[in-house]
Write a protein that holds these residues in place. Sequence first.
Motif, short mmCIF file in Angstrom:
data_model
loop_
_atom_site.label_atom_id
_atom_site.label_comp_id
_atom_site.label_asym_id
_atom_site.label_seq_id
_atom_site.Cartn_x
_atom_site.Cartn_y
_atom_site.Cartn_z
N SER A 1 0.82 -1.22 0.00
CA SER A 1 0.00 0.00 0.00
C SER A 1 0.85 1.26 0.00
O SER A 1 0.35 2.35 -0.32
N HIS B 1 -5.00 2.73 -3.32
CA HIS B 1 -5.51 3.89 -2.57
C HIS B 1 -5.18 3.80 -1.08
O HIS B 1 -5.98 4.17 -0.22
N ASN C 1 -5.00 1.23 0.75
CA ASN C 1 -5.61 0.11 1.46
C ASN C 1 -4.67 -1.09 1.46
O ASN C 1 -3.95 -1.34 0.49
N ASN D 1 -10.54 -3.62 -0.17
CA ASN D 1 -11.21 -2.39 -0.59
C ASN D 1 -12.56 -2.79 -1.17
O ASN D 1 -12.63 -3.58 -2.11
#
Length: 702
Positions: A546, A553, A555, A580
């Motif tokens: 991540s 994004h 996550n 996500n």
Amino acid sequence: MDFGDDVMDGSDGQHRKKRYHRHTPRQIQQLEAMFKECPHPDENQRMQLSRELGLEPRQIKFWFQNRRTQMKAQHERQDNCFLRAENDKIRCENIAMREALRNVICPTCGGPPVADDYFDEQKLRMENARLKEELDRVSSLTSKYLGRPFTQLPPVQPLSMSSSLDLSVGGLGSPALGPSLDLDLLSGGSSGYHHPAFHLPTAVSEMERPMMAEMATRAMDELIRMAQAGEQLWARTGGPDGREVLNVDTYDSIFSKPGSSFRGPDVHVEGSRDSGLVFMSAIGLVDMFMDSSKWMEFFPAIVSNARTIDVLVNGMAGRSESLVLMYEELHVMSPVVPTRELCFLRYCRQIEHGLWAIADVSVDLQPRDARFGGPPPPPRSCRLPSGCLIADMANGYSKVTWVEHMEVEDRVPIHLLYRDLILSGAAFGAHRWLAALQRACERCACLATAGMPPRDNAGVTPEGNRSMMKLSQRMVSGFCASLSASQLHRWTTLSGPNDVGVRVMVHRSTDPGQPSGVVLSAATSIWLPVPCDRVFAFICDENTRSQWDVLSHGNPVQEVSRIPNGSHPGNCISLLRGLNASQNSMLILQESCTDASGSLVVYAPIDIPAANVVMSGEDPSAIPLLPSGFTILPDGRPGASPSSSAGPLGSPPAGSLVTVAFQILVSSLPSSKLNAESVATVNSLISTTVEQIKAALNCASH
């Protein structure tokens, strides 16, 4: 007719079938040597040759008959070339005379002459008819001796030069483009070149086969001597890896050849040797070496393209005494380093039981004729006698001694990022080849045993493991091929976060293994003051993904399934799921692999229905993949340690050359145009990824 063919004489040729026999390169070499001394050997000489070569006297007799016929054909061809040149000269004179007659004026009145032009024209027509008849006769004679139709001089084809992609940058990472761009402007050659370096033949002519057989035999002898030579010929580098490099002066004195003492100022020599154990039998390795498809499959990170042009000698079971003509392109998987194109002979010989040798040597089939105009040919790479000694071991392993020896022209400056790696010889040296071979053989062994373990914690069947490994192998091969900076690929530079910039290329995808439509590839190469093993560990760890994966994004991701494919814990295939809610219909297929010469992390999105097909063990060949990923190579700085620990005498750890590459489907319609938004998106995607990796590794200032 092949020099190794046996033919029947006229008396019994109608009653007995023609027997076919292909001589070995060594037999051809000795026959050629005898032919140079005595083209018409008597019976005693033929009997002596028969005993030395293990051939029947009748085979010796017919070989010399065939060779004399070939020599006659060669002389005829030389005569024909001379006659054809004379024909062309006379034809040009005729055209010039005709033009002069059209423009001639009377010196008295200034008007056209009162001569009878009809008779002058008739004379020219008769002369042209005679020339055409002579040319037809020469063509027929040449066709008879060459055994194929004779073609006249080829017409000069105009070179179509596509203009490069015109992209100006209006802001940070925002290319200012017109409303759309024609895809044809992005296809073709790489920057600077639009044509392949070689005009490759479809087959080797019968006239060239003896010469190539002799060249391959000499290369084999030289390879064996170099592979077994001691410290006089090979010196160990002072770095921690202790690579063996060639002493060029000693080589020149031992293996002196006509004209080899002089090298141009823009030519550098790369010579290296390495040896190690490989987990594959000698027979398995020999089969891989002699098959161009398997050759590409085993070395996707080094060989971007390969094919067999012609099989000159098909040895026993396609192995011992086999001689093939091959073509290959070598790359380092960065858009800033052009590929090396090689056309070479590959000769396989079984020296003794359990010991094999594979010898390579370049064959010069170019250059393009400078008379035809156009840009100069790309830098020339020449493989001097190189190859492997392969010894079978008792435990299923083979000991491989690899020798790599090349002369390379440096007419095009090497990009500063890759200068140390390439000039040190490490980019295409024996160390890298052998490390890649060891990794590929480990992967093959894991694929062979993938059906044996019980179900894993994700419920993947043994058949599913094998299917996933095959799909991942195709993904890695496609990713490596997409990064080739070959003569047929054009990379166009945008703005970017470093001096390399983001480079883009677009192509229409029709491969069933890729999504159909227009695919935009983008890549950049950067230097990080971080050792390769640390960069690799950071990128392939799902817990730190991540921190660099823009599409996640921020996550986290979770590993759903994991298949080891090598002894190193980082060598594995994984199925990842993003935590996500908006992406719960997609998984990520990822393969990470590393060895002493470099590392790869390749991944591609795959939807859940397709993942279920793979995990159930069904054929994955129809599943479309569009891979992205990273290549990580040592920077090649002399004296630096390739690992995180400091080298001897406190030398600092080496840095890494990292290439970041993405592929996106611009449109599912092959006829669509590329728009500015797609280019801006991928430019921003790569720039942001690079910035986040630098920040996470504490080297944002570089």
